[in-house]
Design a protein around this motif. Structure first.
Motif, short mmCIF file in Angstrom:
data_model
loop_
_atom_site.label_atom_id
_atom_site.label_comp_id
_atom_site.label_asym_id
_atom_site.label_seq_id
_atom_site.Cartn_x
_atom_site.Cartn_y
_atom_site.Cartn_z
N TYR A 292 0.81 -1.21 0.00
CA TYR A 292 0.00 0.00 0.00
C TYR A 292 0.85 1.27 0.00
CZ TYR A 292 -4.25 -2.67 0.25
OH TYR A 292 -5.28 -3.51 -0.07
N ALA A 293 2.01 1.23 0.66
CA ALA A 293 2.88 2.40 0.71
C ALA A 293 3.72 2.56 -0.54
CB ALA A 293 3.81 2.30 1.93
N GLU A 294 4.34 1.48 -0.98
CA GLU A 294 5.30 1.58 -2.09
C GLU A 294 4.66 1.33 -3.46
OE1 GLU A 294 8.42 -1.10 -0.90
OE2 GLU A 294 8.53 -0.14 1.08
N THR A 295 3.91 0.25 -3.59
CA THR A 295 3.33 -0.09 -4.89
C THR A 295 2.19 0.85 -5.25
OG1 THR A 295 3.96 -2.39 -4.53
CG2 THR A 295 2.37 -1.95 -6.29
N LEU A 296 1.24 1.04 -4.32
CA LEU A 296 0.11 1.92 -4.61
C LEU A 296 0.41 3.38 -4.29
CD1 LEU A 296 -2.98 -0.16 -3.42
CD2 LEU A 296 -1.95 -0.02 -5.70
N ALA A 297 1.45 3.63 -3.51
CA ALA A 297 1.86 5.00 -3.14
C ALA A 297 0.74 5.76 -2.44
CB ALA A 297 2.38 5.76 -4.35
N LEU A 298 0.03 5.08 -1.53
CA LEU A 298 -1.01 5.75 -0.77
C LEU A 298 -0.39 6.57 0.36
CD1 LEU A 298 -3.77 3.00 -0.49
CD2 LEU A 298 -3.50 4.79 -2.22
N ARG A 299 -1.12 7.57 0.79
CA ARG A 299 -0.64 8.46 1.86
C ARG A 299 -0.74 7.74 3.20
NH1 ARG A 299 -3.65 12.29 5.01
NH2 ARG A 299 -5.43 11.92 3.64
N PHE B 243 -7.66 -6.05 -9.89
CA PHE B 243 -6.42 -6.69 -9.48
C PHE B 243 -6.51 -7.05 -8.00
CE2 PHE B 243 -5.91 -2.22 -8.58
CZ PHE B 243 -5.05 -2.12 -7.50
N ARG B 244 -5.48 -7.66 -7.48
CA ARG B 244 -5.44 -8.04 -6.06
C ARG B 244 -4.20 -7.46 -5.40
NH1 ARG B 244 -7.55 -13.86 -7.45
NH2 ARG B 244 -9.78 -13.40 -7.31
N ASP B 245 -4.33 -7.19 -4.11
CA ASP B 245 -3.18 -6.71 -3.37
C ASP B 245 -2.26 -7.88 -3.00
OD1 ASP B 245 -4.24 -7.96 -1.07
OD2 ASP B 245 -4.68 -6.09 -0.04
N SER B 246 -1.25 -7.61 -2.23
CA SER B 246 -0.27 -8.64 -1.85
C SER B 246 -0.87 -9.76 -1.02
CB SER B 246 0.88 -7.99 -1.06
OG SER B 246 0.38 -7.39 0.13
N GLU B 247 -2.04 -9.52 -0.43
CA GLU B 247 -2.68 -10.51 0.44
C GLU B 247 -3.84 -11.23 -0.24
OE1 GLU B 247 -0.87 -10.72 3.44
OE2 GLU B 247 0.19 -9.38 2.08
N GLY B 248 -4.12 -10.88 -1.48
CA GLY B 248 -5.21 -11.51 -2.21
C GLY B 248 -6.54 -10.78 -2.14
N ASN B 249 -6.55 -9.58 -1.54
CA ASN B 249 -7.78 -8.79 -1.47
C ASN B 249 -8.08 -8.15 -2.82
OD1 ASN B 249 -8.30 -8.94 1.48
ND2 ASN B 249 -6.31 -7.93 1.57
N ASP B 250 -9.35 -8.15 -3.22
CA ASP B 250 -9.76 -7.58 -4.50
C ASP B 250 -9.74 -6.05 -4.45
OD1 ASP B 250 -10.18 -10.01 -5.73
OD2 ASP B 250 -12.32 -10.05 -5.35
N LEU B 251 -9.15 -5.46 -5.47
CA LEU B 251 -9.10 -4.01 -5.65
C LEU B 251 -9.41 -3.70 -7.11
CD1 LEU B 251 -5.75 -3.24 -3.77
CD2 LEU B 251 -8.07 -2.91 -2.89
N MET B 252 -9.68 -2.43 -7.40
CA MET B 252 -9.86 -2.02 -8.79
C MET B 252 -9.38 -0.59 -8.98
SD MET B 252 -13.79 -0.88 -9.81
CE MET B 252 -14.54 -2.34 -9.20
N LEU B 253 -8.83 -0.36 -10.16
CA LEU B 253 -8.61 1.01 -10.60
C LEU B 253 -9.89 1.44 -11.26
CD1 LEU B 253 -5.10 0.68 -12.27
CD2 LEU B 253 -5.64 1.53 -9.97
N HIS B 254 -10.33 2.68 -11.00
CA HIS B 254 -11.63 3.11 -11.49
C HIS B 254 -11.59 4.57 -11.92
CE1 HIS B 254 -15.76 4.73 -10.87
NE2 HIS B 254 -16.08 3.59 -11.45
N HIS B 255 -12.26 4.85 -13.03
CA HIS B 255 -12.45 6.24 -13.47
C HIS B 255 -13.83 6.36 -14.10
CE1 HIS B 255 -11.56 10.26 -14.82
NE2 HIS B 255 -12.18 9.95 -15.94
N ARG B 256 -14.66 7.18 -13.49
CA ARG B 256 -15.99 7.46 -14.04
C ARG B 256 -15.86 8.63 -15.00
NH1 ARG B 256 -21.26 6.25 -12.28
NH2 ARG B 256 -22.77 7.66 -13.21
#
Length: 116
Positions: free
Chosen positions: A22-29, A101-114
């Motif tokens: 979450y910090a390095e790959t997704l670069a979240l705050r 896509f999935r995170d490092s733990e297998g949780n489902d995520l998505m990139l989204h743009h409306r």
């Protein structure tokens, strides 16, 4: 009554591995007060290890967190270059673009743009 969403729990088998994702790959705050919390706009994601609470770890499936990006294709390309594997092609629903896509733990995520 309920007035807001305080945080979304993100289950992890390995909290340090998830933190790096979450910090390095997704670069979240990162949160200023917690090593295992990250901000997406006004929503806090809290990484936790269910097994440390006596529960069985299971990744979250079929409830994709829709992570807003301005350009799904560009964000996907950056994440793929970082080793993230996507679940199929980016698709257009007629109102938005989504890339699952999935995170490092297998949780489902998505990139989204409306766009509409």
């Amino acid at each position: 009554m309920i007035t807001k969403l305080d945080f979304v729990g993100v289950p992890a088998k390995d909290a340090d591995r998830a933190r790096a994702f979450y910090a390095e790959t997704l670069a979240l705050r990162p949160d200023d007060n917690s090593d295992y919390e990250f901000w997406v706009g006004e929503t806090c994601l809290g990484i936790w290890e269910p097994e440390k609470q006596g529960m069985t770890f299971e990744p979250q499936r079929n409830a994709h967190l829709a992570l807003h990006v301005d350009y799904v294709a560009a964000a996907r390309q950056r994440l793929e270059a970082a080793g993230v594997r996507f679940l199929g092609d980016t698709f257009d629903t007629g109102v938005c673009h989504m890339a699952l896509f999935r995170d490092s733990e297998g949780n489902d995520l998505m990139l989204h743009h409306r766009y509409a």
